[in-house]
Design a protein around this motif. Structure first.
Motif, short mmCIF file in Angstrom:
data_model
loop_
_atom_site.label_atom_id
_atom_site.label_comp_id
_atom_site.label_asym_id
_atom_site.label_seq_id
_atom_site.Cartn_x
_atom_site.Cartn_y
_atom_site.Cartn_z
N GLN A 1 -28.72 -51.76 61.35
CA GLN A 1 -29.82 -51.05 60.84
C GLN A 1 -30.14 -49.56 61.60
N GLN A 2 -29.97 -49.61 62.82
CA GLN A 2 -30.12 -48.35 63.64
C GLN A 2 -28.98 -47.42 63.32
N LEU A 3 -27.76 -48.04 63.27
CA LEU A 3 -26.57 -47.13 63.09
C LEU A 3 -26.73 -46.53 61.61
N ALA A 4 -26.95 -47.24 60.65
CA ALA A 4 -27.25 -46.93 59.38
C ALA A 4 -28.27 -45.78 59.24
N HIS A 5 -29.41 -45.86 60.13
CA HIS A 5 -30.50 -44.77 60.12
C HIS A 5 -29.79 -43.52 60.57
N LEU A 6 -28.89 -43.55 61.37
CA LEU A 6 -28.36 -42.49 62.22
C LEU A 6 -27.29 -41.79 61.46
N GLN A 7 -26.57 -42.74 60.61
CA GLN A 7 -25.63 -42.05 59.63
C GLN A 7 -26.29 -41.42 58.63
N ALA A 8 -27.48 -41.86 58.11
CA ALA A 8 -28.26 -41.29 56.86
C ALA A 8 -28.79 -39.88 57.60
N MET A 9 -29.15 -39.91 58.66
CA MET A 9 -29.79 -38.66 59.37
C MET A 9 -28.51 -37.66 59.43
#
Length: 111
Positions: free
Chosen positions: A48-56
């Motif tokens: 989830q954290q990685l997905a958030h970083l990717q989105a940003m």
């Protein structure tokens, strides 16, 4: 978790720089982001954290692409203004490209 938050802060800082037009500061920020990413790889991060970083990061990439397109458009417009004597590119009713050239004037100015 500390490196994750640091990277989030850097991505938000990058976003603000892009939105404010401060593109000269981006290379230094990129170095800092690269260091934070390499350190992040040594810590436990959730999907989830990685997905958030990717989105940003994707959001910032889209902003950079839009900024580049804007700069390119402005440069083309400035070139068109500088070269206005060569004509203006326009389109016909059928969608074909057409160059409208400026016709020299026979008007003579006298003092």
């Amino acid at each position: 978790m500390h490196k994750f938050n640091e990277l989030l802060t850097l991505l938000e800082e990058e976003r603000q720089m892009i939105l404010n037009g401060d593109l000269h500061g981006l290379p230094k920020l990129t170095e800092t982001k690269t260091d934070a990413l390499s350190e992040l790889g040594q810590t436990a991060v959730t999907q989830q954290q990685l997905a958030h970083l990717q989105a940003m990061a994707a959001r910032n990439q889209n902003l950079l692409a839009a900024a580049a397109n804007g700069i390119r458009s402005a440069r083309q417009r400035l070139d068109a203004i500088r070269n206005r004597d060569q004509g203006v590119k326009t389109y016909t009713r059928t969608g074909a490209s057409e160059l409208l050239s400026r016709k020299p004037s026979n008007f003579e100015k006298r003092a």
